[in-house]
Motif scaffolding. Structure first.
Motif, PDB file in Angstrom:
ATOM      1  N   GLN A   1       0.851  -1.190   0.000  1.00 31.82           N
ATOM      2  CA  GLN A   1       0.000   0.000   0.000  1.00 31.82           C
ATOM      3  C   GLN A   1       0.890   1.244   0.000  1.00 31.82           C
ATOM      4  O   GLN A   1       1.254   1.783   1.047  1.00 31.82           O
ATOM      5  CB  GLN A   1      -0.929  -0.026   1.213  1.00 31.82           C
ATOM      6  CG  GLN A   1      -1.924  -1.181   1.182  1.00 31.82           C
ATOM      7  CD  GLN A   1      -2.745  -1.277   2.454  1.00 31.82           C
ATOM      8  OE1 GLN A   1      -2.201  -1.178   3.552  1.00 31.82           O
ATOM      9  NE2 GLN A   1      -4.037  -1.452   2.310  1.00 31.82           N
ATOM     10  N   ARG A   2       1.236   1.677  -1.200  1.00 34.26           N
ATOM     11  CA  ARG A   2       2.153   2.802  -1.326  1.00 34.26           C
ATOM     12  C   ARG A   2       1.539   4.098  -0.827  1.00 34.26           C
ATOM     13  O   ARG A   2       2.258   5.018  -0.442  1.00 34.26           O
ATOM     14  CB  ARG A   2       2.585   2.937  -2.788  1.00 34.26           C
ATOM     15  CG  ARG A   2       3.513   1.824  -3.248  1.00 34.26           C
ATOM     16  CD  ARG A   2       3.895   1.971  -4.709  1.00 34.26           C
ATOM     17  NE  ARG A   2       2.753   1.733  -5.577  1.00 34.26           N
ATOM     18  CZ  ARG A   2       2.387   0.526  -5.986  1.00 34.26           C
ATOM     19  NH1 ARG A   2       3.052  -0.533  -5.604  1.00 34.26           N
ATOM     20  NH2 ARG A   2       1.344   0.371  -6.773  1.00 34.26           N
ATOM     21  N   TRP A   3       0.206   4.180  -0.820  1.00 32.75           N
ATOM     22  CA  TRP A   3      -0.428   5.414  -0.372  1.00 32.75           C
ATOM     23  C   TRP A   3      -0.181   5.648   1.119  1.00 32.75           C
ATOM     24  O   TRP A   3      -0.148   6.796   1.567  1.00 32.75           O
ATOM     25  CB  TRP A   3      -1.925   5.383  -0.673  1.00 32.75           C
ATOM     26  CG  TRP A   3      -2.688   4.294   0.028  1.00 32.75           C
ATOM     27  CD1 TRP A   3      -2.960   3.055  -0.436  1.00 32.75           C
ATOM     28  CD2 TRP A   3      -3.287   4.362   1.326  1.00 32.75           C
ATOM     29  NE1 TRP A   3      -3.687   2.340   0.480  1.00 32.75           N
ATOM     30  CE2 TRP A   3      -3.906   3.119   1.563  1.00 32.75           C
ATOM     31  CE3 TRP A   3      -3.373   5.354   2.296  1.00 32.75           C
ATOM     32  CZ2 TRP A   3      -4.586   2.833   2.741  1.00 32.75           C
ATOM     33  CZ3 TRP A   3      -4.050   5.079   3.480  1.00 32.75           C
ATOM     34  CH2 TRP A   3      -4.646   3.840   3.700  1.00 32.75           C
ATOM     35  N   LYS A   4       0.032   4.559   1.893  1.00 34.07           N
ATOM     36  CA  LYS A   4       0.313   4.730   3.318  1.00 34.07           C
ATOM     37  C   LYS A   4       1.668   5.390   3.527  1.00 34.07           C
ATOM     38  O   LYS A   4       1.819   6.268   4.380  1.00 34.07           O
ATOM     39  CB  LYS A   4       0.267   3.378   4.018  1.00 34.07           C
ATOM     40  CG  LYS A   4      -1.140   2.804   4.169  1.00 34.07           C
ATOM     41  CD  LYS A   4      -1.129   1.539   5.006  1.00 34.07           C
ATOM     42  CE  LYS A   4      -2.555   1.015   5.207  1.00 34.07           C
ATOM     43  NZ  LYS A   4      -2.566  -0.222   6.032  1.00 34.07           N
ATOM     44  N   SER A   5       2.659   4.965   2.749  1.00 34.52           N
ATOM     45  CA  SER A   5       3.973   5.597   2.861  1.00 34.52           C
ATOM     46  C   SER A   5       3.921   7.057   2.436  1.00 34.52           C
ATOM     47  O   SER A   5       4.592   7.910   3.036  1.00 34.52           O
ATOM     48  CB  SER A   5       4.993   4.833   2.006  1.00 34.52           C
ATOM     49  OG  SER A   5       4.607   4.826   0.644  1.00 34.52           O
ATOM     50  N   GLU A   6       3.107   7.356   1.397  1.00 34.16           N
ATOM     51  CA  GLU A   6       2.946   8.757   0.988  1.00 34.16           C
ATOM     52  C   GLU A   6       2.292   9.575   2.085  1.00 34.16           C
ATOM     53  O   GLU A   6       2.671  10.718   2.352  1.00 34.16           O
ATOM     54  CB  GLU A   6       2.120   8.835  -0.297  1.00 34.16           C
ATOM     55  CG  GLU A   6       2.810   8.260  -1.522  1.00 34.16           C
ATOM     56  CD  GLU A   6       3.991   9.104  -1.948  1.00 34.16           C
ATOM     57  OE1 GLU A   6       3.966  10.326  -1.675  1.00 34.16           O
ATOM     58  OE2 GLU A   6       4.931   8.547  -2.538  1.00 34.16           O
ATOM     59  N   LEU A   7       1.286   8.985   2.756  1.00 30.44           N
ATOM     60  CA  LEU A   7       0.599   9.688   3.835  1.00 30.44           C
ATOM     61  C   LEU A   7       1.542   9.929   5.005  1.00 30.44           C
ATOM     62  O   LEU A   7       1.560  11.020   5.600  1.00 30.44           O
ATOM     63  CB  LEU A   7      -0.620   8.878   4.281  1.00 30.44           C
ATOM     64  CG  LEU A   7      -1.506   9.524   5.346  1.00 30.44           C
ATOM     65  CD1 LEU A   7      -2.075  10.842   4.847  1.00 30.44           C
ATOM     66  CD2 LEU A   7      -2.643   8.586   5.748  1.00 30.44           C
ATOM     67  N   LEU A   8       2.335   8.920   5.379  1.00 34.64           N
ATOM     68  CA  LEU A   8       3.306   9.088   6.463  1.00 34.64           C
ATOM     69  C   LEU A   8       4.346  10.129   6.107  1.00 34.64           C
ATOM     70  O   LEU A   8       4.786  10.904   6.964  1.00 34.64           O
ATOM     71  CB  LEU A   8       3.969   7.745   6.770  1.00 34.64           C
ATOM     72  CG  LEU A   8       3.069   6.660   7.379  1.00 34.64           C
ATOM     73  CD1 LEU A   8       3.836   5.352   7.517  1.00 34.64           C
ATOM     74  CD2 LEU A   8       2.522   7.111   8.737  1.00 34.64           C
ATOM     75  N   LYS A   9       4.751  10.163   4.835  1.00 35.20           N
ATOM     76  CA  LYS A   9       5.726  11.150   4.410  1.00 35.20           C
ATOM     77  C   LYS A   9       5.170  12.564   4.538  1.00 35.20           C
ATOM     78  O   LYS A   9       5.863  13.490   4.966  1.00 35.20           O
ATOM     79  CB  LYS A   9       6.139  10.866   2.964  1.00 35.20           C
ATOM     80  CG  LYS A   9       7.291  11.726   2.458  1.00 35.20           C
ATOM     81  CD  LYS A   9       7.537  11.473   0.975  1.00 35.20           C
ATOM     82  CE  LYS A   9       7.924  10.030   0.733  1.00 35.20           C
ATOM     83  NZ  LYS A   9       8.242   9.790  -0.705  1.00 35.20           N
ATOM     84  N   LYS A  10       3.882  12.711   4.146  1.00 37.07           N
ATOM     85  CA  LYS A  10       3.260  14.039   4.268  1.00 37.07           C
ATOM     86  C   LYS A  10       3.112  14.446   5.729  1.00 37.07           C
ATOM     87  O   LYS A  10       3.319  15.599   6.091  1.00 37.07           O
ATOM     88  CB  LYS A  10       1.895  14.021   3.575  1.00 37.07           C
ATOM     89  CG  LYS A  10       1.971  13.931   2.057  1.00 37.07           C
ATOM     90  CD  LYS A  10       0.580  13.955   1.453  1.00 37.07           C
ATOM     91  CE  LYS A  10       0.643  13.863  -0.076  1.00 37.07           C
ATOM     92  NZ  LYS A  10      -0.709  13.879  -0.676  1.00 37.07           N
ATOM     93  N   GLU A  11       2.716  13.475   6.573  1.00 38.92           N
ATOM     94  CA  GLU A  11       2.544  13.796   7.991  1.00 38.92           C
ATOM     95  C   GLU A  11       3.866  14.136   8.659  1.00 38.92           C
ATOM     96  O   GLU A  11       3.932  15.001   9.528  1.00 38.92           O
ATOM     97  CB  GLU A  11       1.886  12.623   8.701  1.00 38.92           C
ATOM     98  CG  GLU A  11       0.426  12.413   8.295  1.00 38.92           C
ATOM     99  CD  GLU A  11      -0.187  11.211   8.992  1.00 38.92           C
ATOM    100  OE1 GLU A  11       0.570  10.456   9.639  1.00 38.92           O
ATOM    101  OE2 GLU A  11      -1.425  11.028   8.894  1.00 38.92           O
ATOM    102  N   SER A  12       4.942  13.460   8.255  1.00 35.69           N
ATOM    103  CA  SER A  12       6.244  13.759   8.841  1.00 35.69           C
ATOM    104  C   SER A  12       6.777  15.107   8.381  1.00 35.69           C
ATOM    105  O   SER A  12       7.605  15.719   9.053  1.00 35.69           O
ATOM    106  CB  SER A  12       7.248  12.660   8.463  1.00 35.69           C
ATOM    107  OG  SER A  12       7.418  12.598   7.060  1.00 35.69           O
ATOM    108  N   ALA A  13       6.295  15.577   7.215  1.00 34.06           N
ATOM    109  CA  ALA A  13       6.740  16.873   6.711  1.00 34.06           C
ATOM    110  C   ALA A  13       6.050  18.030   7.393  1.00 34.06           C
ATOM    111  O   ALA A  13       6.501  19.168   7.321  1.00 34.06           O
ATOM    112  CB  ALA A  13       6.519  16.960   5.201  1.00 34.06           C
ATOM    113  N   ILE A  14       4.925  17.770   8.101  1.00 35.80           N
ATOM    114  CA  ILE A  14       4.196  18.835   8.803  1.00 35.80           C
ATOM    115  C   ILE A  14       4.916  19.156  10.096  1.00 35.80           C
ATOM    116  O   ILE A  14       5.152  18.277  10.925  1.00 35.80           O
ATOM    117  CB  ILE A  14       2.747  18.409   9.099  1.00 35.80           C
ATOM    118  CG1 ILE A  14       2.013  18.118   7.779  1.00 35.80           C
ATOM    119  CG2 ILE A  14       2.026  19.482   9.894  1.00 35.80           C
ATOM    120  CD1 ILE A  14       0.606  17.606   7.977  1.00 35.80           C
ATOM    121  N   PRO A  15       5.320  20.406  10.330  1.00 33.69           N
ATOM    122  CA  PRO A  15       6.010  20.749  11.586  1.00 33.69           C
ATOM    123  C   PRO A  15       5.070  20.613  12.771  1.00 33.69           C
ATOM    124  O   PRO A  15       3.933  21.042  12.747  1.00 33.69           O
ATOM    125  CB  PRO A  15       6.439  22.207  11.364  1.00 33.69           C
ATOM    126  CG  PRO A  15       5.499  22.736  10.317  1.00 33.69           C
ATOM    127  CD  PRO A  15       5.167  21.569   9.451  1.00 33.69           C
TER     128      PRO A  15
END
Length: 343
Positions: free
Chosen positions: A323-337
């Motif tokens: 589920q590549r969308w989960k890694s994309e979601l985690l990446k976006k969440e980690s980018a949020i300060p």
């Protein structure tokens, strides 16, 4: 927030269309808001509340509600006029291959003109059509909006989840067919390899001839010739008859070295001639005659090939199921300060 790119607007010469789109957006919002209000007005709860707090509004709006179809026909007339105008412009500009393609491509506009409850919902698509048209001319950039990114992300999630399950299902069915004894190897041989055997034999002959030329070359064939020399020398030294030459004084070693060099040259030249003389006809004859009685099933080759195919399918299924969308979601969440500045 949407921002209008004024430079692209001037370069596209779409300013009149932008004005028309803004006017139509206003008309659409008024019409849709009126439709929503009229639908709510028809409910007992809203009608009771308005009757209790705004009786004058009831007296004023009742005739409008009872003849709301006539009111809606006014908006339908505006939408139909705008639709015909765009159709004429599309024909003049030759935007489509045929003049009658326009209504088929904008079918939702026609459906939205039908004055019934469900079909009126298609008028929302006119808003998306206008926004898409402005985005196409780069007058606005929908990619910058949070709403677009939100829906685009979850649309990708839906498509990925659906496509992954379909692919895994198809691959699983293929594995079942293979496990049930599907004649996969025979089909590959008869339908894939056999029609292409002339091309394969021609390619194989070219590769073999190239190896012969490389072996005969002073630069590229030195490694092979050195290997042949060492192998022949070892065989000569281990030969009982040749080893007796060592008992000959003076000339015994010379004869052995000469014999070793001669045999090495003969073996090398034989390999070069063999590789250079092979052509596609000889290879095809060898495959047809020499391998005619060879059956891969005798040594369970077909089973191993099917196991290889099955394991490859399992690897593909494992890769697709990620589920590549989960890694994309985690990446976006980690980018949020997450740290807030101290006040």
């Amino acid at each position: 927030m949407l921002r209008v790119n004024r430079e692209n607007l001037r370069n596209s010469h779409e300013t009149p269309w932008l004005v028309l789109d803004l006017v139509m957006l206003g008309v659409l919002f008024i019409n849709l808001a009126w439709l929503i209000f009229d639908s709510l007005y028809a409910t007992d709860f809203i009608y009771g509340q308005l009757d209790a707090h705004f009786p004058a509004l009831i007296d004023t709006y009742d005739p409008v509600h009872n003849n709301f179809l006539l009111v809606d026909l006014v908006f339908i007339g505006i939408f139909f006029t705008e639709f015909c105008f765009r159709w004429i412009v599309a024909v003049v500009r030759k935007e489509h291959l045929r003049w009658y393609f326009f209504p088929f491509l904008h079918w939702y506009d026609i459906v939205g003109l039908i004055p019934t409850g469900p079909t009126r919902l298609f008028r929302f698509l006119r808003i998306l059509s206008i926004l898409h048209r402005l985005h196409k001319y780069k007058i606005i950039n929908l990619n910058e909006t949070a709403i677009f990114r939100f829906f685009a992300f979850y649309a990708d999630v839906f498509v990925e989840e659906l496509s992954d399950r379909i692919v895994v299902k198809v691959l699983s069915d293929a594995q079942k067919d293979i496990s049930a004894g599907s004649p996969l190897l025979d089909d590959i041989n008869e339908q894939v390899l056999a029609p292409r055997r002339p091309v394969i034999t021609q390619w194989l002959a070219g590769v073999i001839n190239h190896l012969g030329q490389s072996l005969n070359s002073d630069e590229h064939g030195e490694v092979i010739r050195e290997h042949v020399r060492k192998s022949v020398g070892k065989a000569v030294r281990e030969n009982a008859q040749v080893s007796t030459l060592n008992y000959l004084p003076v000339i015994g070693k010379t004869i052995e070295n000469t014999l070793e060099a001669s045999v090495t040259d003969i073996v090398t030249k034989s390999l070069v001639n063999l590789l250079n003389d092979l052509d596609s006809d000889r290879i095809d004859h060898f495959i047809s005659v020499g391998l005619h009685d060879y059956t891969p099933s005798a040594d369970a080759l077909d089973k191993e090939v099917l196991n290889v195919v099955n394991e490859c399918i399992e690897l593909v299924k494992a890769h697709v199921s990620q589920q590549r969308w989960k890694s994309e979601l985690l990446k976006k969440e980690s980018a949020i300060p997450t740290d807030r500045p101290e006040g």
